[in-house]
Design a protein around this motif. Structure first.
Motif, mmCIF file in Angstrom:
data_model
loop_
_atom_site.group_PDB
_atom_site.id
_atom_site.type_symbol
_atom_site.label_atom_id
_atom_site.label_comp_id
_atom_site.label_asym_id
_atom_site.label_seq_id
_atom_site.Cartn_x
_atom_site.Cartn_y
_atom_site.Cartn_z
ATOM 1 N N LYS A 49 -22.073 -2.494 -48.957
ATOM 2 C CA LYS A 49 -20.743 -2.439 -49.298
ATOM 3 C C LYS A 49 -20.921 -2.333 -50.685
ATOM 4 C CE LYS A 49 -21.941 -6.831 -47.946
ATOM 5 N NZ LYS A 49 -23.390 -6.330 -47.559
ATOM 6 N N TYR A 52 -20.809 2.248 -51.868
ATOM 7 C CA TYR A 52 -21.043 3.678 -50.431
ATOM 8 C C TYR A 52 -20.942 4.674 -50.955
ATOM 9 C CZ TYR A 52 -16.887 2.393 -48.470
ATOM 10 O OH TYR A 52 -15.245 1.923 -48.472
ATOM 11 N N VAL A 69 -26.619 -1.791 -43.903
ATOM 12 C CA VAL A 69 -24.883 -1.468 -43.657
ATOM 13 C C VAL A 69 -24.753 -2.623 -42.661
ATOM 14 C CG1 VAL A 69 -25.147 0.571 -43.513
ATOM 15 C CG2 VAL A 69 -25.088 -0.516 -41.214
ATOM 16 N N GLU A 74 -19.065 1.814 -42.199
ATOM 17 C CA GLU A 74 -20.634 1.746 -42.587
ATOM 18 C C GLU A 74 -21.637 1.849 -41.883
ATOM 19 O OE1 GLU A 74 -20.266 -1.939 -46.562
ATOM 20 O OE2 GLU A 74 -22.217 -1.706 -45.383
#
Ligand SMILES: Cc1ncc(COP(=O)(O)O)c(C=O)c1O
Length: 408
Positions: A49, A52, A69, A74
């Motif tokens: 977060k 990325y 993630v 993600e």
């Protein structure tokens, strides 16, 4: 970095743009490893977060990190980048992605009861498959003086299972033959103090002992550390990676349960390994004076540099075509038509600054690129300089990209 390098990049890719320093990122990851080395078996779960950018995450993967993630997006991204080892956290895990992660044998830290229900259903339908999960523990981060250190001065955080509930969850999972292999204690604090980790580790160890979590393989203290900062930011008196390592491993190694079960210690660094990895370059378009207040208008924006709108002036360097020893005070303001688009406030600028000069802002690696919207401008490209050559990590967004999500 020189003016002519910036001009060359600007000619090829336009402005504004981010600069990424992959070598610095690897150095940061390795420094964290060194701090814990020989003290325990360490797993680093890089916090997606925070930033990325796939090229950055790939460096983490190649350095042996897990992906950490917190969403379906993600999770998919981590798999696309090639991570085989994924820690799946976060409060919302749709049934489909949770089941995918169970099948993938990801390290899943369940946050809420609805996820427990999904896992139990999966177990009932797949009695022949070994199933294991982790649990996030809700940590109370109140110190001896009764002050809560949870981010935003909260007294109670909302993530994970509270102590009163976790025993029941453990027993339901165990009855169904599900192993608990991870305990997660991430708690974002307002001060990132080393002492917070003593509280976190002690609460985690208490749960491990009370419920004899002897299958545990991951003792995950989460992120929330101080670490690297851009040159120019005063880090004196701030904790180092070593300080955190000593505290966390010190607490663990004096505990009998930990000595017997010997799980890996997991950390999930974000800002502490990315802050000094990115800079942001924009071009000066206008120098203005209005009612005695000077403004430098750039084609960059505060939404790229500090979308969280904090009030600190980040370290910066001006690149001017004309040299000048004199300076004056001005605000560096951005390209959006919002009064609050103030990138730097009351900073000294070279008196010779003019249209076509540049400003580089450092320390923009964390919670920037992942938070900047397509607001008024196209998303900026990301460039990496290696051996004096510029490599395009992300191109500038274009109209086709913007339109691709819409029906017209
Ligand atoms: C579960 C989890 N792990 C790791 C992090 C990374 O935190 P930081 O960037 O403060 O190190 C966060 C951030 O909030 C998080 O929620």
């Amino acid at each position: 970095m020189t003016l002519s390098q910036l001009e060359n990049i600007s000619k090829e890719f336009g402005t504004p743009f981010y600069l990424m320093d992959g070598e610095q990122y690897l150095k940061n990851i390795n420094s964290f490893k060194t701090a814990f080395k020989s003290k325990c078996d360490l797993v680093i779960g890089y916090s997606f977060k925070t930033n990325y950018v796939p090229a950055l995450c790939k460096i983490a993967k190649d350095a042996g990190c897990y992906a950490e993630v917190v969403s379906e997006m993600e999770y998919a991204l981590a798999k696309r980048i090639g991570f085989e080892r994924i820690i799946f956290n976060g409060p919302i895990k749709n049934e489909s992605v949770l089941i995918e992660a169970l099948k993938d044998k990801a390290v899943i830290n369940l946050d809420s009861l609805y996820e427990v229900d999904t896992v139990l259903r999966f177990r009932e339908e797949h009695t022949d498959v070994p199933v294991s999960v982790g649990l996030r523990l809700n940590i109370g981060l109140t110190n001896d003086s009764g002050v809560s250190k949870i981010q935003c001065d909260l007294r109670v955080g909302r993530f994970g299972f509270p102590k009163e509930l976790i025993g029941n969850v453990i027993s339901r999972l165990r009855t169904a033959g599900i192993k608990i292999i991870s305990l997660h204690g991430h708690t974002s604090s307002s001060d990132r103090a080393v002492a917070n980790y003593k509280i976190i580790v002690r609460q985690m160890l208490e749960i491990c002992e009370t419920y004899s979590l002897d299958d545990l393989r991951y003792f995950d203290v989460g992120g929330g550390f101080f670490g690297v900062a851009a040159e120019g930011i005063d880090t004196s008196g701030k904790p180092t990676y070593e300080d955190y390592a000593e505290c966390i491993v010190g607490e663990c190694s004096s505990n009998d349960w930990f000595g017997r079960v010997a799980p890996s210690v997991v950390i999930e660094p974000g800002v502490s390994v990315t802050a000094n990895v990115f800079s942001y370059v924009s071009k000066i378009f206008q120098v203005k004076e209005i009612c005695g207040q000077k403004f430098l208008t750039t084609d960059g924006t505060v939404f790229d540099v500090k979308p969280t709108m904090h009030s600190n002036n980040l370290p910066h360097v001006f690149y001017t075509h004309k040299a000048s020893a004199q300076t004056y005070l001005a605000n560096l303001v951005g390209s959006t038509c919002m009064e609050k688009d103030v990138i730097l406030k009351d900073i000294a600028v070279p008196a010779s600054i003019a249209h076509g000069d540049y400003v580089r802002i450092d320390g923009v690696g964390a919670y920037t690129i992942v938070l900047s919207p397509t607001f008024i401008n196209y998303l900026s490209p990301i460039i990496e300089l290696k051996g004096g050559k510029a490599f395009l990590i992300r191109r500038r967004q274009n109209l086709e990209d913007v339109m691709s999500l819409y029906n017209l």
